[in-house]
Motif scaffolding. Structure first.
Motif, short mmCIF file in Angstrom:
data_model
loop_
_atom_site.label_atom_id
_atom_site.label_comp_id
_atom_site.label_asym_id
_atom_site.label_seq_id
_atom_site.Cartn_x
_atom_site.Cartn_y
_atom_site.Cartn_z
N GLN A 1 42.67 44.06 39.42
CA GLN A 1 43.00 43.72 38.03
C GLN A 1 44.31 44.36 37.62
N SER A 2 45.07 43.64 36.81
CA SER A 2 46.29 44.17 36.23
C SER A 2 45.98 45.50 35.55
N GLN A 3 46.73 46.54 35.90
CA GLN A 3 46.48 47.87 35.31
C GLN A 3 46.68 47.86 33.80
N CYS A 4 47.72 47.18 33.32
CA CYS A 4 47.94 47.19 31.87
C CYS A 4 46.87 46.39 31.14
N ASP A 5 46.35 45.33 31.77
CA ASP A 5 45.25 44.61 31.14
C ASP A 5 43.99 45.48 31.11
N LEU A 6 43.75 46.21 32.19
CA LEU A 6 42.59 47.09 32.25
C LEU A 6 42.70 48.19 31.20
N ASP A 7 43.89 48.79 31.07
CA ASP A 7 44.10 49.85 30.08
C ASP A 7 43.93 49.31 28.66
N GLY A 8 44.33 48.05 28.45
CA GLY A 8 44.20 47.44 27.13
C GLY A 8 42.86 46.76 26.92
N GLU A 9 41.96 46.93 27.91
CA GLU A 9 40.62 46.35 27.87
C GLU A 9 40.63 44.84 27.74
N VAL A 10 41.65 44.20 28.34
CA VAL A 10 41.71 42.74 28.42
C VAL A 10 41.02 42.36 29.73
N ILE A 11 40.05 41.50 29.67
CA ILE A 11 39.30 41.16 30.87
C ILE A 11 39.63 39.75 31.32
N GLU A 12 40.92 39.44 31.42
CA GLU A 12 41.31 38.09 31.81
C GLU A 12 42.02 38.04 33.14
N ASN A 13 42.88 38.99 33.42
CA ASN A 13 43.78 38.90 34.56
C ASN A 13 43.24 39.70 35.74
N TYR A 14 42.25 39.13 36.46
CA TYR A 14 41.69 39.80 37.61
C TYR A 14 41.21 38.78 38.63
N ASP A 15 40.96 39.26 39.85
CA ASP A 15 40.33 38.45 40.88
C ASP A 15 39.19 39.28 41.44
N THR A 16 38.19 38.63 42.00
CA THR A 16 37.02 39.34 42.50
C THR A 16 36.49 38.66 43.76
N ILE A 17 35.92 39.47 44.65
CA ILE A 17 35.20 38.95 45.81
C ILE A 17 33.93 39.77 45.98
N GLU A 18 32.97 39.21 46.68
CA GLU A 18 31.70 39.87 46.91
C GLU A 18 31.53 40.13 48.40
N LEU A 19 31.13 41.36 48.75
CA LEU A 19 30.92 41.73 50.14
C LEU A 19 29.45 41.99 50.39
N TYR A 20 28.99 41.60 51.57
CA TYR A 20 27.60 41.83 51.95
C TYR A 20 27.49 41.78 53.46
#
Length: 152
Positions: A128-147
């Motif tokens: 996730q974008s660090q500035c979005d994370l710091d500003g608590e914006v939950i839009e600019n991220y990517d995710t994957i799931e591991l198992y």
């Protein structure tokens, strides 16, 4: 940015028509930050007494260099898995692939938790974008799931 005077109210009006932006990304501009996670190598069936080792790609597909947070949700890890990413920190500086940047490969090691469970929930990773994370914006991220694959 086009700028003109509003005839009715006498105030300036700004219209974004190009350029680059981040935190948050503005319409009609190229994103400086566009996080992308990829699973480069997955594990097969792993014995319970061995580490699962994944290769994960971290990439910024945007038009600039920026900092990103690479993390997993500790709230999702209720079983206490031990998760280590190259022993590196949580912040990564990634140059956008649109301006010559490339994918950084991280070795992620996951070990069984202290309670000796044999089944665990999947681990969800985030970039996730660090500035979005710091500003608590939950839009600019990517995710994957591991198992771990299970022999069924």
């Amino acid at each position: 940015v086009d700028m003109f005077l509003d005839e009715k109210y006498g105030t300036f009006v700004f219209n974004t028509v190009g350029g680059q932006s981040k935190c948050p990304h503005e319409v009609n501009t190229n994103p400086i930050e566009l996080p992308n996670l990829s699973l480069e190598t997955a594990v097969g069936i792993t014995p319970v007494d061995e580490s699962m080792i994944f290769k994960v790609g971290l990439n910024n597909e945007g038009y600039g260099t920026s900092s990103f947070a690479f993390y997993h949700e500790t709230g999702d890890n209720v079983d206490g898995l031990s998760i280590d990413a190259d022993g590196a920190g949580d912040t990564w500086f990634l140059t956008g692939s649109q301006v010559g940047g490339s994918t950084s490969i991280v070795t992620l090691t996951i070990d069984a938790g202290p309670e000796g469970n044999l089944r665990y929930s999947p681990v969800r990773l985030y970039l996730q974008s660090q500035c979005d994370l710091d500003g608590e914006v939950i839009e600019n991220y990517d995710t994957i799931e591991l198992y771990n694959n299970e022999d069924g």
